[in-house]
Write an enzyme that holds these catalytic residues in place. Structure first.
Site, PDB file in Angstrom:
ATOM      1  CD  GLU A 131      53.928  27.508  39.839  1.00 35.20           C
ATOM      2  OE1 GLU A 131      53.492  26.370  40.050  1.00 35.20           O
ATOM      3  OE2 GLU A 131      55.063  27.723  39.386  1.00 35.20           O
ATOM      4  CB  ILE A 138      52.635  23.284  45.304  1.00 40.35           C
ATOM      5  CG1 ILE A 138      51.919  22.802  46.567  1.00 40.35           C
ATOM      6  CG2 ILE A 138      53.948  22.547  45.103  1.00 40.35           C
ATOM      7  CD1 ILE A 138      51.581  21.311  46.553  1.00 40.35           C
ATOM      8  CE  LYS A 207      44.092  21.182  40.247  1.00 45.55           C
ATOM      9  NZ  LYS A 207      43.525  20.914  41.570  1.00 45.55           N
ATOM     10  N   GLY A 304      42.490  27.611  47.681  1.00 51.40           N
ATOM     11  CA  GLY A 304      42.266  28.637  48.702  1.00 51.40           C
ATOM     12  C   GLY A 304      42.791  29.992  48.268  1.00 51.40           C
TER      13      GLY A 304
HETATM   14  N1  HSE Z   1      38.734  21.698  43.471  1.00 53.86           N
HETATM   15  C1  HSE Z   1      40.151  21.656  43.545  1.00 53.86           C
HETATM   16  C2  HSE Z   1      40.577  20.853  44.749  1.00 53.86           C
HETATM   17  C3  HSE Z   1      40.797  23.016  43.634  1.00 53.86           C
HETATM   18  O1  HSE Z   1      39.733  20.385  45.507  1.00 53.86           O
HETATM   19  O2  HSE Z   1      41.764  20.650  44.934  1.00 53.86           O
HETATM   20  C4  HSE Z   1      40.857  23.664  42.304  1.00 53.86           C
HETATM   21  O3  HSE Z   1      41.540  22.907  41.378  1.00 53.86           O
END
Ligand code: HSE
Length: 428
Positions: A131, A138, A207, A304
């Site tokens: 996840e 999310i 992703k 985060g």
């Molecule tokens: N570097 C990614 C972002 C976070 O800025 O959303 C990790 O996938």
């Protein structure tokens, strides 16, 4: 209470430390909801002495993540090392071979090796959960795999890289050029160690291809995705888009067609009134469309400590509750391989051309577009101090291949002084 579920955590960066805080601070909630205690048996990272703001003294230490993955006192190997292969993959494979469940936040590893790892995990009857790999906090994997399991998914769209969204939003708000805001993002520590993972669209595409696999029952196909980063977007593009009622977003779109799977991660124009246009800063948004559910919109922190650790513990809780569903929602051995296509869907396009400022040049451009059967919807040319005249054209809907032919024809005439910017206008 049933036996504890024992964790081995490899990688103690932001997410690893966040996970330990959740286990330490919310233990009674975790126990109440899973009926088991969550116990951290051992941890592993590059440096033992680094202060991470969490007390590690009661956990065994392993300097080698593969050794951690093989320990007898863990049930779940939590992979937070990162990297598409190397120690992350070696330790994941060792954990699966030893019959341990795996929870990972590693989108790169799964985008490139997800199929083989899923086959291994399912043969062993263990979970491989991820996840946290897609859109941080999310719950999009769970939503697609479980809540929407009865839908024929027709389209997935998403802004899934917070750093790119931050850069584009800041360019818009400050009027500063890309390079200045890129430096600012770097100073703030937003960029990955290899910034091209972010600004080149690679991280976001990792992703997107994981979502496609669940949505369409296909083997993860990162190589089939079409990528374009945000590095050529100028402040002029952002202003021109705004004048026409659009914002520019690095947008992933995945659609299954009769002739193959289209997975694109490219900067696009989205209408101001679209939910995607409301997204500022580092936030992520994923839009899923299904035949029964219609359109749903998920929005939240894409990275985060807290949000990503929240996703990791959610997976651990499912394992503690005894839930075990196939990695990509159906047995990995049944996932199909499909052709990848760049896109067969028609959209309007935004073009920015820097043209030689001479008589008859615009006629050559419109002839090249007309020759490809492309009709112009809007066109404008601003005053300029340079030799090249910046011309913005918005086309009526066409497909990318036809447009590419027209762009080649324009380039052959020598009308443009550099490579045109081409951005799809996405209807949402
Ligand atoms: N570097 C990614 C972002 C976070 O800025 O959303 C990790 O996938």
């Amino acid at each position: 209470m049933a036996d504890p579920i024992k964790l081995g955590i490899a990688g103690l960066g932001t997410v690893g430390a966040g996970l330990i805080k959740i286990v330490q601070n919310n233990l009674s909630i975790l126990e109440a909801r899973s009926g088991r205690t969550i116990q951290i048996s051992a941890v592993s990272a590059l440096s033992k002495s680094k202060d991470r703001g969490v007390d590690l003294s009661s956990y065994a230490w392993e300097s080698d993540p593969v050794a951690l993955a093989k320990r007898d006192d863990i049930d779940v190997f939590v992979e937070l090392i990162g990297g598409d292969s190397g120690p992350a993959k070696a330790a994941t494979e060792a954990a699966i071979a030893g019959g341990k469940h795996v929870v990972t936040a590693n989108k790169a590893m799964l985008a490139l090796h997800g199929q083989e790892l899923a086959v291994l995990a399912e043969k062993k009857g263990v979970n491989l959960r991820f996840e946290a790999a897609v859109a941080g906090g999310i719950p999009v994997i769970k939503t697609l795999t479980e809540s929407l399991a009865g839908n024929n998914i027709t389209r997935i769209m998403g802004v899934m890289n917070g750093t790119c969204n931050y850069i584009l939003t800041r360019m818009e708000n400050t009027g500063l050029p890309y390079q200045d805001i890129f430096e600012e993002a770097n100073q703030l520590g937003f960029l990955e160690a290899d910034p091209n993972l972010d600004v080149g669209g690679i991280d976001a595409a990792h992703k997107l291809v994981l979502l496609s696999s669940i949505a369409y029952g296909t083997q993860v196909d990162f190589k089939g995705a079409v990528l374009e980063g945000i590095g050529r977007i100028t402040i002029e593009d952002i202003h021109a888009a705004a004048d026409m009622g659009y914002r520019i977003k690095l947008l992933g779109v995945s659609i299954m067609t009769d002739i193959g799977l289209s997975q694109t991660m490219r900067p696009c124009l989205v209408p101001n009134e679209s939910p995607l246009a409301q997204l500022d800063g580092g936030t992520n948004m994923v839009i899923i469309e299904g035949d029964s559910v219609g359109q749903i919109i998920l929005r939240g922190a894409g990275a985060g400590e807290g949000p990503t650790a929240s996703a990791v513990i959610g997976d651990i809780m499912d394992i503690a509750r005894g839930i075990n569903i196939p990695v990509f929602g159906q047995p990995a051995k049944n996932l199909i391989k499909v052709a990848s296509i760049s896109t067969s869907v028609e959209n309007p396009f935004y073009l920015r051309l820097n043209l030689r400022d001479e008589a008859g040049i615009l006629a050559k451009v419109s002839a090249a577009l007309a020759g490809a059967g492309i009709s112009i919807d809007r066109m404008r040319q601003e005053g300029h101090e340079t030799d090249a005249a910046p011309v913005i054209i918005v086309t009526h809907p066409t497909d990318r291949e036809t447009l590419n032919k027209a762009i080649s024809a324009i380039e052959k005439t020598g009308a443009a002084v550099d490579t045109p910017i081409v951005l799809r206008i996405e209807t949402v």
